[in-house]
Design a protein around this motif. Structure first.
Motif, PDB file in Angstrom:
ATOM      1  N   GLN A 442       0.833  -1.205   0.000  1.00 42.71           N
ATOM      2  CA  GLN A 442       0.000   0.000   0.000  1.00 42.71           C
ATOM      3  C   GLN A 442       0.869   1.257   0.000  1.00 42.71           C
ATOM      4  OE1 GLN A 442      -2.417  -0.852   3.480  1.00 42.71           O
ATOM      5  NE2 GLN A 442      -4.266  -0.840   2.242  1.00 42.71           N
ATOM      6  N   GLY A 463      -8.166   6.839   5.942  1.00 45.23           N
ATOM      7  CA  GLY A 463      -9.140   5.935   5.334  1.00 45.23           C
ATOM      8  C   GLY A 463      -9.644   4.910   6.342  1.00 45.23           C
TER       9      GLY A 463
ATOM     10  N   GLU B  89      -5.633  -2.150  -2.886  1.00 44.70           N
ATOM     11  CA  GLU B  89      -6.854  -1.541  -2.372  1.00 44.70           C
ATOM     12  C   GLU B  89      -6.508  -0.627  -1.207  1.00 44.70           C
ATOM     13  OE1 GLU B  89      -9.568  -4.663  -1.360  1.00 44.70           O
ATOM     14  OE2 GLU B  89      -9.541  -5.499  -3.384  1.00 44.70           O
ATOM     15  N   ILE B  90      -7.168   0.517  -1.130  1.00 44.04           N
ATOM     16  CA  ILE B  90      -6.977   1.396   0.024  1.00 44.04           C
ATOM     17  C   ILE B  90      -8.342   1.696   0.641  1.00 44.04           C
ATOM     18  CG2 ILE B  90      -5.937   3.521   0.869  1.00 44.04           C
ATOM     19  CD1 ILE B  90      -3.938   3.335  -1.264  1.00 44.04           C
ATOM     20  N   VAL B  93     -10.543   5.310   1.581  1.00 47.44           N
ATOM     21  CA  VAL B  93     -10.063   6.499   0.867  1.00 47.44           C
ATOM     22  C   VAL B  93     -10.783   6.579  -0.479  1.00 47.44           C
ATOM     23  CG1 VAL B  93      -8.072   7.627  -0.181  1.00 47.44           C
ATOM     24  CG2 VAL B  93      -7.815   6.402   1.987  1.00 47.44           C
ATOM     25  N   LEU B 142     -10.730   3.470  -3.091  1.00 43.43           N
ATOM     26  CA  LEU B 142      -9.842   3.121  -4.192  1.00 43.43           C
ATOM     27  C   LEU B 142      -9.642   1.615  -4.330  1.00 43.43           C
ATOM     28  CD1 LEU B 142      -7.911   4.190  -6.429  1.00 43.43           C
ATOM     29  CD2 LEU B 142      -6.081   3.953  -4.752  1.00 43.43           C
ATOM     30  N   ASN B 143     -10.063   1.092  -5.482  1.00 38.54           N
ATOM     31  CA  ASN B 143      -9.892  -0.320  -5.862  1.00 38.54           C
ATOM     32  C   ASN B 143     -10.637  -1.322  -4.978  1.00 38.54           C
ATOM     33  OD1 ASN B 143      -8.281   0.257  -8.081  1.00 38.54           O
ATOM     34  ND2 ASN B 143      -6.403   0.236  -6.870  1.00 38.54           N
TER      35      ASN B 143
END
Lengths: 493, 252
Positions: A442, A463, B89-90, B93, B142-143
């Motif tokens: 990441q 996030g 993947e995040i 976010v 994201l993703n």
């Protein structure tokens, strides 16, 4: 894995002592002698011109406290505290009834300025002149133990809302204080709450009358300043039938060599159809890079959904303190009442966090929701401890708990200790928990797109905590987001 | 322009790249093909700056500057882009937030002003349309929960938005159906320009029917073993990698 190694190196190099708010204000303090005994309790009570019943209440708590032992079940360790080495009363000398800002000690104003607290004349003027009450925050600033200034009081009074230091409420609204004080957290509740009951010096008092929606977010900033001064705030918030109030609490403290004890008690009472939202951003001095110094934060926060259809919601962002021992809880007494707990707890350096909540389902069809996000970096230990229980008469009780932990580096720890006790067959309790690490993949992905290691970490962590951040009032959400980035500075390579 | 000179790379005790040299001129599309385990992805990661690899010797020059000492974000700001074989993947976010953060981070490193919101939105809209990315997708994390094809399209969209001077596509076609390959290829072709170089890493020749390369290199055993034009890819389609397989196993 070179990258992982570098992460560890960076975390080790992290200097928590670069604490952003570490400065000391030089103001003379009017303090009682060191140590604790009945005389000191009487001294504090006398200083505040308290009625006899309250002096008696304090003394009873004190006598109980000397028979009690410090709790040791939390996953924290610290050297023994010598309670006779602490001061239990200190107040800035100039705080004895300032009539205007001119009378407030300029040193004090400077301190607030450094913290970015908008407690200056211009801000107040702007606030008064601004049309409507949108976006305004009333600040009841507590400096050491005495509230020195209260703003927006007039406008609140117009709505019938009482918002004042609790010491003032004792004088002006003794019937309310007497009725509700200790009714959620009884003086015998636990070691630290009992100590607080004996020696509490000040804090906030809020009463919102029936059917009133408090016209602004109420806010208070606490600071710890005097050497070896225990801080014992007492906050009492009552939302009468159908009332609504949102209360914000934010804290920073100057840097210190010795540990500072903080044992606050917060009591919330929501009557029928009332709602209380209590938000905290806590950023006390966490100790230096070796784990020396830092605030001991032993807090008892509890809300009582006393009326039917009432709701109490706790939101907290915990980034500071050497030790955090804190479980904001809800007693769901009224039928159809609802309790919520949203938490972000970040630990770095040698910080120790043992925090969580209790949702005690007593009424029928009560619901609760717990979302906890723990982030551990450096050499810190981060524990979620939560209790969800339903009484045998609490038919239809429901809880959803989600508890996520994120680890940064290899020397920190995340722990989850849930207690789930159901005594009614119709109970539905759900518990979800995850533990993860920020992956090198990441970080590399974000960095390949142009983010620095720190930007990438802050983005990933933000996030991770998004569900909770969304619960914060707008004024705090931005501050909290910044605080998260600052707290993790230097934690990743 | 990208120049790789006598690059030797190891991970732990194992040497993966073996005195590899390669040059891609501005405006050129170079393809690297080769059997599994030949070191193709390693080359991509080392150029982009992933840390777990040890560069034993050699140079990687981006527009004449050796970038091996730079961190991945510094390389990105200098115009290097890598489309991942497995985009990560995040959670939590929003894609839009990520795009904005990335673009502004690069601009900041280059000493440029942040984009205004309307200007940013305009660019996002343009890039999104080209790659068939609906606005709805930009609101999602994201993703997270994206299909394989969506992830790859998102990576190419980022490339369109970041406008790199040199882009590496690491097996962007793997796991994609033919329609998705076509969309991705259209995106890449639209970004072809005289100043922009591409290095396309692929296992299958079919991607090169859609993105026609100027040069094709065959990689095996951590080095370039053969170079030619598009016809080399066509030949590999018929013969496969059998004749290079031995060389691969020897070293890897």
């Amino acid at each position: 894995m070179a990258a992982v190694q570098e992460t560890i190196e960076r975390v080790k190099a992290l200097d928590v002592s670069e604490y952003k708010y570490g400065f000391f204000t030089d103001i003379e303090a009017d303090k009682a002698p060191k140590g604790l005994n009945e005389k000191i309790v009487r001294f504090i009570s006398a200083k505040k011109n308290e009625p006899e019943w309250l002096t008696g209440w304090r003394l009873e708590a004190y006598r109980r406290w000397v028979t009690m032992r410090e709790p040791n079940w939390a996953r924290v360790s610290y050297p023994p505290i010598d309670y006779q080495e602490l001061y239990y009363y200190s107040a800035p000398k100039t705080a004895l009834g300032p009539k205007s800002l001119d009378e407030v000690d300029p040193e004090l104003l400077k301190t607030y300025e450094k913290l970015g607290i908008p407690l200056n004349e211009q801000a107040i003027l702007a606030g008064v002149e601004g049309a409507g009450s949108d976006g305004r925050i009333a600040v009841d600033a507590v400096f050491d133990s005495v509230s020195v200034f209260t703003t927006f009081k007039a406008e609140l009074a117009k709505a019938g809302v009482i918002f004042c230091p609790i010491s003032e409420a004792v004088q002006t609204h003794p019937e309310l204080v007497r009725k509700y004080l200790g009714s959620v957290v009884p003086p015998t509740d636990n070691f630290f709450a009992t100590l607080n009951s004996a020696v509490f010096t000040d804090g906030s008092f809020v009463y919102v009358p029936p059917g009133v929606r408090c016209p602004m977010e109420l806010s208070t900033y606490f600071r710890i300043n005097e050497r070896n001064t225990g801080q014992f705030e007492r906050t009492l918030i009552i939302a009468d039938k159908g009332a609504y109030v949102s209360y914000l609490e934010g804290c920073t403290a100057p840097r210190r060599d010795e540990n500072q004890l903080h044992a606050a008690v917060v009591e919330l009472i929501a009557l029928d159809d009332a709602e209380i939202k209590y938000s905290t951003v806590q950023n006390w001095y966490p100790g230096d890079s070796e784990g020396k110094g830092g605030v001991f934060n032993f807090v008892t926060k509890r809300g009582d959904c006393r009326g039917a259809n009432s709701k109490i919601s706790w939101t907290q962002v915990e980034t500071g303190s050497a030790i955090t021992w804190k479980y904001p809880s809800c007693i769901l007494r009224g039928d159809n009442s609802r309790g919520e707990f949203y938490s972000i707890a970040i630990s770095n350096g040698y910080q120790q966090v043992d925090s969580g909540t209790k949702m005690i389902h007593l009424g029928k069809n009560t619901t609760s929701r717990v979302i906890s996000k723990g982030i551990a970096a450096g050499n810190s230990q981060n524990t979620y401890r939560g209790q969800i229980s339903s009484h045998r008469k609490a038919t239809g009780a429901r809880n959803f708990t989600n508890c996520d932990s994120l680890l940064i580096g290899n020397d920190c720890g995340a722990h989850t200790v849930p207690y789930i006790e159901s005594r009614n067959p119709s109970t539905q309790f759900e518990h979800e928990a995850t533990t993860s690490k920020i992956s090198e993949d990441q970080l590399f992905y974000c960095m390949q797109r142009g983010l620095s290691a720190e930007e990438a970490t802050a983005l990933i962590v933000n996030g991770f905590v998004r569900d909770v951040l969304q619960q914060l009032p707008m004024e705090f959400a931005v501050e909290a987001q910044k605080l998260i980035a600052v707290s993790l500075e230097g934690s990743v390579g | 322009m990208l120049e790789v000179k006598n690059l030797n790379v190891a991970i732990g005790e194992r040497q993966i790249l073996n005195d590899l040299s390669l040059s891609v001129a501005p405006g050129e599309i170079a393809a690297i093909m080769g059997p599994n385990g030949s070191g193709k992805s390693t080359l991509a990661y080392v150029i982009a700056g992933k840390q777990e690899y040890e560069v034993l010797s050699g140079e990687v020059l981006l527009n004449g500057e050796n970038v091996l000492e730079l961190s991945p974000d510094e390389r990105a700001a200098k115009g290097l882009f890598l489309a991942f074989q497995y985009p990560v993947e995040i959670p939590g976010v929003a894609t839009m937030t990520f795009l904005k953060t990335a673009l502004n981070a690069q601009r900041k490193q280059r000493g440029e002003e942040e984009l205004t919101i309307p200007e940013f939105m305009k660019r996002v809209k343009k890039a999104g349309e080209m790659l068939d990315i609906k606005p709805d997708m930009l609101k999602r994390a994201l993703n997270v929960g994206f299909s394989g094809g969506e992830k790859k399209r998102m990576d190419i969209m980022q490339m369109a938005l970041l406008e790199p001077s040199f882009a590496i596509l690491d097996e962007t076609d793997s796991g994609l159906d033919i329609d998705a390959v076509r969309i991705v290829a259209q995106g890449v072709n639209a970004l072809r320009s005289p100043g922009r170089g591409f290095l396309i890493i692929t296992h299958y020749p079919r991607l090169l029917d859609h993105i026609v390369p100027d040069t094709v290199h065959v990689m095996a055993g951590g080095r370039i073993v053969r170079s030619g034009g598009k016809e080399l890819a066509d030949e590999l389609e018929k013969t496969g990698y059998r004749e290079y397989a031995g060389e691969s196993e020897e070293l890897v």
